[in-house]
Design a protein around this motif. Structure first.
Motif, short mmCIF file in Angstrom:
data_model
loop_
_atom_site.label_atom_id
_atom_site.label_comp_id
_atom_site.label_asym_id
_atom_site.label_seq_id
_atom_site.Cartn_x
_atom_site.Cartn_y
_atom_site.Cartn_z
N ARG A 281 0.84 -1.21 0.00
CA ARG A 281 0.00 0.00 0.00
C ARG A 281 0.87 1.26 0.00
O ARG A 281 0.63 2.19 -0.75
CB ARG A 281 -0.90 0.02 1.22
N PRO B 264 0.50 7.72 -3.74
CA PRO B 264 1.22 8.84 -4.36
C PRO B 264 2.02 9.63 -3.34
O PRO B 264 3.00 10.29 -3.68
CB PRO B 264 0.11 9.70 -4.95
N GLU B 265 1.62 9.55 -2.08
CA GLU B 265 2.35 10.27 -1.03
C GLU B 265 3.73 9.68 -0.78
O GLU B 265 4.57 10.31 -0.16
CB GLU B 265 1.56 10.22 0.29
N PHE C 250 8.92 13.90 4.05
CA PHE C 250 7.81 14.85 4.17
C PHE C 250 6.65 14.24 4.97
O PHE C 250 6.01 14.93 5.76
CB PHE C 250 7.32 15.27 2.78
N LEU D 244 4.88 15.79 8.22
CA LEU D 244 3.42 15.95 8.34
C LEU D 244 2.86 15.24 9.57
O LEU D 244 2.03 15.78 10.29
CB LEU D 244 2.72 15.38 7.09
N ARG E 234 -6.95 9.86 8.70
CA ARG E 234 -7.06 9.68 7.25
C ARG E 234 -6.28 8.46 6.76
O ARG E 234 -6.72 7.74 5.89
CB ARG E 234 -6.55 10.94 6.56
N TYR E 235 -5.11 8.25 7.34
CA TYR E 235 -4.27 7.16 6.86
C TYR E 235 -4.43 5.87 7.69
O TYR E 235 -3.78 4.88 7.39
CB TYR E 235 -2.80 7.59 6.85
N PRO F 128 -6.89 3.66 7.84
CA PRO F 128 -7.30 2.47 7.10
C PRO F 128 -6.17 1.86 6.26
O PRO F 128 -6.24 0.70 5.90
CB PRO F 128 -8.42 2.99 6.19
N ILE F 129 -5.18 2.65 5.96
CA ILE F 129 -4.09 2.14 5.13
C ILE F 129 -3.02 1.46 5.99
O ILE F 129 -2.54 0.39 5.68
CB ILE F 129 -3.47 3.28 4.30
N GLN G 127 -8.89 -0.78 -0.23
CA GLN G 127 -7.50 -0.48 0.10
C GLN G 127 -6.53 -1.24 -0.79
O GLN G 127 -5.51 -0.71 -1.20
CB GLN G 127 -7.21 -0.86 1.55
N ASP H 266 -15.52 15.07 7.08
CA ASP H 266 -14.76 15.39 5.88
C ASP H 266 -14.53 14.22 4.93
O ASP H 266 -13.67 14.26 4.09
CB ASP H 266 -13.43 16.01 6.24
N ALA I 88 -13.11 0.54 8.46
CA ALA I 88 -13.69 1.68 7.77
C ALA I 88 -12.76 2.11 6.63
O ALA I 88 -11.55 2.11 6.78
CB ALA I 88 -13.88 2.84 8.73
N PRO J 224 -12.25 5.24 4.03
CA PRO J 224 -12.69 6.50 3.46
C PRO J 224 -12.56 6.44 1.94
O PRO J 224 -11.56 5.98 1.42
CB PRO J 224 -11.71 7.51 4.05
N ARG K 198 -10.38 8.48 -2.59
CA ARG K 198 -9.60 8.31 -3.80
C ARG K 198 -10.44 8.66 -5.01
O ARG K 198 -10.22 8.20 -6.09
CB ARG K 198 -9.09 6.89 -3.91
N ALA L 192 -13.06 15.33 0.87
CA ALA L 192 -12.06 14.31 1.19
C ALA L 192 -11.05 14.19 0.07
O ALA L 192 -9.84 14.11 0.30
CB ALA L 192 -12.74 12.97 1.43
N GLU M 128 -8.82 17.38 -0.08
CA GLU M 128 -7.85 17.41 1.02
C GLU M 128 -6.69 16.47 0.75
O GLU M 128 -5.53 16.80 1.00
CB GLU M 128 -8.53 17.03 2.34
N ARG M 129 -7.02 15.31 0.24
CA ARG M 129 -5.97 14.34 -0.09
C ARG M 129 -5.05 14.89 -1.18
O ARG M 129 -3.83 14.76 -1.12
CB ARG M 129 -6.63 13.04 -0.55
N ILE N 155 -2.53 17.37 0.08
CA ILE N 155 -1.36 16.75 0.71
C ILE N 155 -0.35 16.36 -0.37
O ILE N 155 0.84 16.63 -0.26
CB ILE N 155 -1.77 15.51 1.52
N ILE N 156 -0.88 15.78 -1.43
CA ILE N 156 0.00 15.28 -2.49
C ILE N 156 0.72 16.44 -3.19
O ILE N 156 1.93 16.38 -3.42
CB ILE N 156 -0.80 14.42 -3.49
#
Lengths: 166, 363
Positions: free
Chosen positions: A55, A60-61, A82, A86, A98-99, A101-102, B54, B78, B88, B90, B93, B274, B277-278, B281-282
């Motif tokens: 994953r 992309p991050e 980075f 963060l 946000r991360y 689930p990953i 995922q 969000d 869960a 989100p 993507r 969402a 916001e993602r 970050i990128i």
């Protein structure tokens, strides 16, 4: 003890023996089960670690640029740095959610290793810290390539995944 | 052997047999428990919606059919979150075609999201998730987006109600009837004239309150342009422009090859937020990276390369303007997407130059 008394106690001895055998059997199977559970947990941890690496290396991050290593697990060094910045930024507290689930409830860090002497040129870079503080944890390791874009250098790296002990 | 001795031997045989029976009993008991545990673990992995999203969401061209119960879809502050198997996921993507009513069986299709997909060296920014609802009727006009839609539809499984029509066929739209069984209809075109024809001519099912219509119009599909979208809803026997509380927002065409569609404005809003916001970050990360590499290539004698450094600096500046609203103030999500559209053409151009020159690339 007289012979009569011994004969009278025979059923009791039989019961005791049965219980003893049962206890021995139970102990054996509990140990066997624990051993199997440990192996299973270890296998699951390894699979989870690989899944997290997969994953991470496709996010992309963190992923290497298109022109770089394709088809293998590759993480970009600057992106990893980075992400660490963060994750440690108190104004970005939503990022953990946000991360989550990953990466799950884990601490994920990456470490570059010099093949020649096994040393590490940098401190490990913590790309995610989702493990509750103070809990007992176990660490699983998996391996990948890290890419440094300025010099177009590739290095051997270890991903450390710390998760709560089962 | 005396009688008493014989009796004792039988007792010992009994003890051994009973012990063996216990042993077998416990062995079977533990095996059964272990097998049940395995099945439970397997079950979570197979049926968890989040696991599927995922594992596949950032890859291109994966197709998954998932059943999402309406009660399991929620929209927190969000993000749209889908909960399944105790986990869960989100759906950040996106852009996604969120079915107007979450629930039932959806086909999830992932594609790569790229900036300037028409170039040889696109910047991959992540994945696009399309969620197709089997009860929704999609009518897609193959005009400018023909190639992309064809590629997408080619990997879709059978059973979805997607009608591809040519621009010429729009004139005969009166012959096209949205099936009575369809809960909703989503209409996609890039041509405003086609939109007008479709809104006027399409035959809608007889129960108007069950249906609504969506039409997308991406006015500019070149790498430098922005995009617009119109959102229509069913009112009586006509499509009319949607009111603000259920209007369609969109992700620009070249940002990713899709758009977000949702009947429920809250669902749309949180998915859009969402995703944006993602994306922020990128692009912030890309800016940081481009700046560091540029500085190193300019200042470090060992790796000095002024050409690569200058181009990465251009990219970093474009990303800075995108991320900070041209340096004035942090843009809201809508403004950010506009800035993304404005600057992505330049980024694409710089990216191609960097790649061709053997320089480090933006992403």
């Amino acid at each position: 003890m007289r012979k009569g008394q011994l004969q009278a106690m025979e059923p009791i001895i039989v019961v005791i023996m049965i219980v003893l055998i049962a206890v021995v059997a139970l102990t054996y199977f509990v140990r066997l089960s624990k051993s199997e559970a440990t192996i299973m947990a270890s296998t699951m941890d390894s699979k989870d670690a690989l899944a997290i690496l997969q994953r991470a290396s496709t996010l992309p991050e963190l992923s290497c640029a298109l022109s770089e290593t394709q088809g293998t697990a590759c993480i970009d060094l600057y992106k990893a740095w980075f992400m660490e910045i963060l994750m440690n930024d108190p104004t970005q507290d939503m990022l953990k959610i946000r991360y989550q689930p990953i990466f799950g409830n884990t601490n994920v860090s990456v470490e570059i290793i010099k093949i020649e002497d096994g040393s590490s040129p940098f401190n490990p870079i913590q790309i995610y810290n989702g493990l509750a503080p103070g809990v007992d944890y176990t660490v699983t390791r998996t391996y990948f390539t890290i890419h440094e874009a300025t010099t177009d250098g590739r290095a051997f790296a270890i991903m450390h995944i710390a998760r709560e002990s089962r | 052997m005396r009688r008493g001795q014989l009796g004792q031997s039988f007792q010992w045989i009994f003890v051994i047999v009973a012990g063996g029976a216990f042993l077998v009993f416990f062995a079977m008991l533990f095996r059964t428990c272990a097998q049940i545990g395995d099945e439970q673990i397997k079950g979570i992995n197979i049926y968890s919606v989040s696991e599927k999203l995922q594992s596949g969401a950032w890859k291109g061209d994966t197709v998954e059919v998932v059943t999402i119960e309406e009660s399991l879809a929620s929209c927190p502050a969000d993000s749209v979150t889908i909960i399944g198997g105790g986990q869960a996921a989100p759906m950040d993507r996106a852009p996604v075609f969120i079915p107007p009513a979450l629930g039932g069986e959806m086909t999830i299709v992932t594609r790569r999201a790229e900036i300037a997909r028409n170039t040889e060296s696109p910047i991959i920014i992540g994945g696009v998730v399309y969620a197709f609802d089997q009860d929704t009727y999609y009518i897609v006009v193959q005009d400018i987006q023909q190639q992309e839609w064809r590629k997408l539809i080619d990997i879709l499984p059978d059973g979805l109600n997607i009608k591809l029509i040519s621009s010429g066929e729009v004139r005969d739209i009166e012959n096209l009837q949205v099936p009575e069984s369809a809960k909703t209809a989503v209409l996609v075109s890039t041509n405003p004239a086609n939109l007008d024809l479709m809104t006027q001519g399409l035959k809608l099912p007889s129960k108007p309150d069950r249906y609504y219509g969506v039409m997308l119009n991406f006015k500019d599909t070149t790498s430098d342009g922005g995009g617009t979208a119109r959102f229509y809803v069913r009112e009586g026997d006509r499509f009319v422009p949607a009111r603000k509380n259920n209007r369609l927002n969109y992700a620009t065409y070249h940002l990713a090859t899709g758009a977000m569609v949702a009947a429920d404005y809250d669902n749309f809003r949180c998915a859009n937020e969402a995703f944006t916001e993602r994306l922020r970050i990128i692009t912030t990360l890309h800016e940081f990276r481009a700046r560091i590499i540029s500085d190193t290539l300019l200042e470090d004698d060992q790796f000095r390369d002024p050409y690569c450094a200058a181009n990465l600096r251009i990219a970093a500046e474009a990303l800075y303007r995108m991320n900070t609203g041209d340096g004035d103030e942090v843009p809201d999500n809508e403004k950010y997407l506009e800035l993304f559209a404005t600057h992505s053409g330049k980024l694409s151009h710089v990216q191609r130059g960097l790649l061709d020159s053997g320089c480090p690339v933006i992403a």
